[in-house]
Each structure stands twice: as structure tokens, then as C-alpha cells.
Motif scaffolding. Structure first.
Motif, short mmCIF file in Angstrom:
data_model
loop_
_atom_site.label_atom_id
_atom_site.label_comp_id
_atom_site.label_asym_id
_atom_site.label_seq_id
_atom_site.Cartn_x
_atom_site.Cartn_y
_atom_site.Cartn_z
N ASP A 32 0.83 -1.21 0.00
CA ASP A 32 0.00 0.00 0.00
C ASP A 32 0.87 1.26 0.00
O ASP A 32 0.59 2.21 -0.74
CB ASP A 32 -0.93 -0.02 1.21
CG ASP A 32 -1.85 1.19 1.26
OD1 ASP A 32 -2.64 1.37 0.31
OD2 ASP A 32 -1.76 1.96 2.25
N GLY A 33 1.90 1.28 0.83
CA GLY A 33 2.80 2.42 0.86
C GLY A 33 3.57 2.58 -0.43
O GLY A 33 3.75 3.69 -0.94
N ALA A 34 4.01 1.47 -1.00
CA ALA A 34 4.81 1.51 -2.23
C ALA A 34 4.00 2.03 -3.42
O ALA A 34 4.52 2.82 -4.22
CB ALA A 34 5.37 0.13 -2.54
N ILE A 35 2.73 1.64 -3.52
CA ILE A 35 1.94 2.11 -4.67
C ILE A 35 1.64 3.60 -4.56
O ILE A 35 1.37 4.24 -5.57
CB ILE A 35 0.65 1.30 -4.89
CG1 ILE A 35 -0.32 1.47 -3.73
CG2 ILE A 35 0.96 -0.15 -5.16
CD1 ILE A 35 -1.70 0.89 -4.00
N LYS A 36 1.71 4.13 -3.35
CA LYS A 36 1.51 5.58 -3.19
C LYS A 36 2.76 6.36 -3.59
O LYS A 36 2.68 7.55 -3.85
CB LYS A 36 1.11 5.90 -1.76
CG LYS A 36 -0.30 5.47 -1.44
CD LYS A 36 -0.67 5.82 -0.01
CE LYS A 36 -2.12 5.46 0.23
NZ LYS A 36 -2.29 4.52 1.29
N LEU A 37 3.91 5.69 -3.62
CA LEU A 37 5.13 6.38 -4.03
C LEU A 37 5.21 6.56 -5.54
O LEU A 37 5.93 7.42 -6.03
CB LEU A 37 6.37 5.60 -3.55
CG LEU A 37 6.54 5.48 -2.04
CD1 LEU A 37 7.76 4.63 -1.72
CD2 LEU A 37 6.64 6.84 -1.39
N VAL A 38 4.46 5.74 -6.27
CA VAL A 38 4.43 5.81 -7.74
C VAL A 38 3.13 6.51 -8.13
O VAL A 38 2.07 6.14 -7.65
CB VAL A 38 4.46 4.38 -8.34
CG1 VAL A 38 4.45 4.43 -9.85
CG2 VAL A 38 5.65 3.61 -7.82
N PRO A 39 3.18 7.52 -8.98
CA PRO A 39 1.95 8.26 -9.31
C PRO A 39 1.03 7.48 -10.26
O PRO A 39 0.81 7.87 -11.40
CB PRO A 39 2.48 9.54 -9.95
CG PRO A 39 3.81 9.18 -10.50
CD PRO A 39 4.36 8.11 -9.61
N TRP A 40 0.48 6.37 -9.80
CA TRP A 40 -0.45 5.59 -10.60
C TRP A 40 -1.79 6.31 -10.65
O TRP A 40 -2.26 6.85 -9.64
CB TRP A 40 -0.65 4.21 -10.01
CG TRP A 40 0.52 3.28 -10.21
CD1 TRP A 40 1.69 3.56 -10.84
CD2 TRP A 40 0.61 1.94 -9.77
NE1 TRP A 40 2.51 2.47 -10.82
CE2 TRP A 40 1.88 1.45 -10.17
CE3 TRP A 40 -0.23 1.10 -9.08
CZ2 TRP A 40 2.30 0.17 -9.90
CZ3 TRP A 40 0.19 -0.18 -8.81
CH2 TRP A 40 1.44 -0.65 -9.22
N PRO A 41 -2.43 6.32 -11.79
CA PRO A 41 -3.72 7.02 -11.93
C PRO A 41 -4.78 6.55 -10.93
O PRO A 41 -5.52 7.37 -10.40
CB PRO A 41 -4.14 6.71 -13.37
CG PRO A 41 -2.88 6.41 -14.09
CD PRO A 41 -1.97 5.78 -13.07
N ILE A 42 -4.86 5.24 -10.65
CA ILE A 42 -5.88 4.75 -9.73
C ILE A 42 -5.71 5.34 -8.33
O ILE A 42 -6.68 5.65 -7.65
CB ILE A 42 -5.92 3.20 -9.69
CG1 ILE A 42 -7.10 2.70 -8.86
CG2 ILE A 42 -4.63 2.63 -9.12
CD1 ILE A 42 -8.43 2.94 -9.45
N VAL A 43 -4.46 5.53 -7.92
CA VAL A 43 -4.21 6.07 -6.59
C VAL A 43 -4.56 7.56 -6.56
O VAL A 43 -5.22 8.03 -5.63
CB VAL A 43 -2.74 5.84 -6.17
CG1 VAL A 43 -2.47 6.44 -4.80
CG2 VAL A 43 -2.43 4.35 -6.15
N THR A 44 -4.14 8.31 -7.58
CA THR A 44 -4.45 9.74 -7.60
C THR A 44 -5.95 9.98 -7.76
O THR A 44 -6.49 10.91 -7.16
CB THR A 44 -3.66 10.47 -8.71
OG1 THR A 44 -3.91 9.82 -9.95
CG2 THR A 44 -2.18 10.47 -8.42
N GLU A 45 -6.62 9.13 -8.53
CA GLU A 45 -8.08 9.27 -8.67
C GLU A 45 -8.79 9.00 -7.34
O GLU A 45 -9.74 9.70 -6.98
CB GLU A 45 -8.60 8.30 -9.73
CG GLU A 45 -8.21 8.66 -11.14
CD GLU A 45 -8.48 7.54 -12.14
OE1 GLU A 45 -9.19 6.57 -11.77
OE2 GLU A 45 -7.98 7.64 -13.27
#
Length: 137
Positions: A32-45
């Protein structure tokens, strides 16, 4: 205060269940923390939908906080501090879901489920915590 040794006051299976439960939580939170470090569209959305905007800086900051708190939880001497910090972090997540009226059992209470796993795993594997928070029969 007396320190209980690793072998005292807990069965070996209980310690292993605690380690497995904690390991699952650690694995989930690190991903969960790692995917927030990468600007993936699903996370920013998702961040935008929750009312925080689609700020990459905020997202990366939350990812870093998640990873640091999880590492503290994973290291035995700092595991209680990590559990306390993760509890606060998850409380903020629950409040965010309450604010946007997310589904109760799948989204809003997910932080509670994870928090119970954090403390349950730690309680099962740490005899000092069991002594501090005993359950009476």
C-alpha cells in the motif's frame, strides 16, 4: 517492571499465528505504501475522490509515512510504537471514509479490521504486551 522472556506465557502456536498475522499486515501495508510512491492514476483518482486532490506530493508523503510506520511495526523493539502510529494513520483513513459516506463494511471499517489484525498479531507474538493487556478467563 519485569520483562517476560520469549518462551514464557504463550504457546508456540499462538506466537506463530501472531507472526503470520503480523506478516500479512506488514506485506499489505508495504505494498500500500509503495503504490503511493508511484503516481499511478488509480491512486491519484482515489485521493481526488476522497477530497484530498490528486497531489503527487501528498500521495508520496502518505506512502512514506505508511512505510516508515510499518517498518517500525516490523522491528520487534519498536513494534508497539509502530502499532500506535499505524492505529492513528488508520483512524484518519476511517474518518476520511466516513466523511465521504463510503460503504460501511467494505471501505469505512477496513481500517478497523486492519487495526485489529495489527494489535492481534502483536498481542499474540509479544509476551510483554500480553502482560500489559491481559485477557481474563
Amino acid at each position: 517492571m519485569t520483562v517476560i522472556t520469549e518462551n514464557a506465557s504463550a504457546s508456540n502456536p499462538a506466537r506463530w499465528v501472531g507472526r503470520i498475522l503480523s506478516g500479512l499486515v506488514i506485506l499489505f501495508l508495504m505494498v500500500d505504501g509503495a503504490i503511493k510512491l508511484v503516481p499511478w492514476p488509480i491512486v491519484t483518482e482515489t485521493m481526488d475522490r476522497m477530497g484530498y486532490g490528486s497531489s503527487d506530493t501528498l500521495m508520496r508523503g502518505l506512502g512514506l509515512i505508511t512505510i516508515v510506520c510499518t517498518v517500525l511495526y516490523a522491528i520487534p523493539p519498536t513494534s508497539i510504537l509502530g502499532a500506535i502510529l499505524l492505529t492513528g494513520y488508520l483512524g484518519g483513513a476511517i474518518a476520511s471514509h466516513v466523511r465521504i459516506d463510503s460503504p460501511l463494511f467494505s471501505h469505512t471499517l477496513f481500517g478497523l479490521y486492519l487495526g485489529l489484525m495489527i494489535w492481534g498479531g502483536l498481542w499474540l507474538r509479544d509476551p510483554n504486551l500480553r502482560r500489559l493487556i491481559p485477557f481474563r478467563r
